[in-house]
Design an enzyme around this catalytic site. Structure first.
Site, short mmCIF file in Angstrom:
data_model
loop_
_atom_site.label_atom_id
_atom_site.label_comp_id
_atom_site.label_asym_id
_atom_site.label_seq_id
_atom_site.Cartn_x
_atom_site.Cartn_y
_atom_site.Cartn_z
N ASP A 321 0.80 -1.22 0.00
CA ASP A 321 0.00 0.00 0.00
C ASP A 321 0.84 1.27 0.00
O ASP A 321 0.30 2.37 -0.22
CB ASP A 321 -0.93 0.02 1.21
CG ASP A 321 -2.13 -0.88 1.04
OD1 ASP A 321 -2.49 -1.18 -0.11
OD2 ASP A 321 -2.71 -1.29 2.06
N ARG A 393 -4.35 7.20 -1.88
CA ARG A 393 -2.91 7.13 -1.64
C ARG A 393 -2.13 7.90 -2.71
O ARG A 393 -1.06 8.46 -2.42
CB ARG A 393 -2.47 5.68 -1.55
CG ARG A 393 -3.16 4.93 -0.41
CD ARG A 393 -2.45 3.68 -0.01
NE ARG A 393 -3.27 2.86 0.88
CZ ARG A 393 -3.41 3.07 2.19
NH1 ARG A 393 -2.77 4.07 2.76
NH2 ARG A 393 -4.18 2.28 2.92
#
Length: 442
Positions: A321, A393
């Site tokens: 991630d 993100r």
């Protein structure tokens, strides 16, 4: 009238990150605290719960399944667990928003129930692949109907009874592992999952914290059905995935000196720290006591010259991630950085390899993409406009690039930042990032 879907960030160069902060609670652990607390027996008190859109979607779904939950109030929850067999049929579809973790874990949790449940989400989630979860669950006897493309909406029907499975995962995925283990709680006998590489073990740790026996040896994880979970307190540490943006920002911006408190340091999640350190980043760790079965600590980061590296493929699952912001670090590093074995990045909230390459190219960074990764050559970052394509993100990663760009960076498609990091703009500005958010009129 304005629309959150048109939110943009604007970052002007010249800032640095200084201060002592705590980022919000870990999203992965927050999901699991609600899910396992709901099927435990007794009252579970949670502290540090992430009040972001994704975790709140899990909480709302559990309420729809008949679980009484008080809160959140400043990250505190009280969950009145109903036990493994106490969930009830929802009145309508469970809307999981943008949360792929919620949808995949709920597949496993609901596979053994005696009622029908339908899982839906936003447009992005409805495009994400679900066969990697539904296929092993079907081998256990679960009845899950998806679209022809293997995507949501997912209709989970009552099964005659789940049976155990010895499942060798074709690719490393904590979400798939967790879904199979959760279904294994409802199967007769022992369910085994074999991983091709190390993945996050939050589910195993939290099951253990709730008193449910889990065996884990040499890449194999086993649970036996028919047990019980006993409620208890859960402390959610600060999310290392959220801390990663500030780690990179402080590492690349001259004059920075930043302390991050109570960060979760689970060994299956610290790939971002190891990669940055191998690139030359100066990150000091002060370990602290564990919280809810999870190791935590304080991180201190100061600027240091970075150099390009070839990222080991066995580190990829440990930082899956965090790669959007790691690509920003690579863009600031001297030399070439190469990433391989990361095809999983193409099926996240966006195709993160393609979207990051597109944005970095727009800022003057040399990038070559491949099916499973990319190669980047570090150099000056120009100002310009990039699009986050609704990926939280990516939006936050490009915001940190603004620290060292030679002109302002404007980032569109930033509304989904609240899914994982509510208050990002305010906290980033507090420690020195010159950032503002603008809501564009429809």
């Amino acid at each position: 009238m304005t629309s959150a879907s048109n939110r943009q960030f604007r970052v002007t160069p010249g800032g640095c990150l200084r201060g002592d902060i705590r980022v919000p609670g870990d999203k992965s652990i927050s999901h699991r605290a609600v899910m396992l607390g709901a099927i435990a027996e007794g009252i579970t008190e949670v502290r540090g719960f992430l009040e972001g859109d994704d975790a709140m979607a899990t909480l709302a779904a559990m309420r729809a399944l008949g679980v009484a939950i008080d809160g959140p109030k400043q990250g505190a929850l009280q969950i009145d667990g109903v036990g493994l067999h106490g969930l009830s049929a929802p009145a309508g579809p469970l809307d999981l928003g943008n949360s792929g973790t919620s949808m995949r874990l709920f597949c496993g949790l609901l596979a053994g129930q005696t009622f029908t449940a339908e899982l839906v989400g936003d447009a992005s989630l409805m495009r994400r692949p679900m066969r990697r979860v539904t296929e092993p669950l079907a081998r256990m006897g679960a009845v899950i109907h998806a679209t022809e493309a293997g995507t949501a909406p997912l209709s989970i029907q009552p099964a005659a009874g789940l049976h155990t499975i010895d499942y060798a995962m074709p690719m490393a995925s904590a979400q798939v592992k967790s879904a199979v283990l959760l279904a294994g709680l409802y199967a007769r006998g022992q369910t085994t999952v074999t991983e091709p590489g190390i993945t996050r073990d939050h589910t195993e740790r939290m099951l253990t914290a709730f008193g449910y026996p889990v065996e884990s040896h040499g890449g194999e994880v086993r649970v036996s059905g028919g047990g019980r979970l006993t409620a208890g307190p859960i402390d959610v540490p600060a999310d290392i995935s959220s801390a990663a943006f500030f780690l990179v920002g402080a590492a690349i911006a001259a004059g920075s000196s930043l302390t991050l408190r109570d960060v979760g340091l689970n060994p299956t999640r610290i790939g971002v720290i190891e990669i940055l350190r191998r690139m030359g980043a100066q990150i000091d760790i002060e370990p602290a006591s564990s919280a809810g079965g999870e190791p935590v600590g304080t991180l201190h980061v100061t600027p240091a010259p970075l150099h390009g590296i070839e990222i080991p493929t066995d580190w990829v699952p440990l930082a899956i991630d965090e790669f959007p912001v790691l690509f920003i670090a690579a863009a600031c590093a001297h030399g070439v950085t190469t990433l391989s074995g990361a095809e999983e990045l193409r099926v996240k909230e966006s195709d993160r390899l393609a979207v990051m390459a597109e944005g970095l190219t727009a800022l003057g960074v040399a990038v070559e993409t491949r099916a499973d990764g990319l190669t980047m050559t570090g150099g000056p970052i120009q100002g310009g406009r990039v699009h986050a394509h609704g990926d939280h993100r990516i939006a936050m990663a490009f915001a940190m690039a603004g620290l060292v760009a030679d002109g302002p960076i404007e980032i569109s498609g930033c509304a989904e930042v609240d899914t994982s990091f509510p208050g990002f703009v305010e906290l980033a500005a507090q420690v020195g990032l010159r950032i503002s958010a603008v809501e564009q009129a429809t």
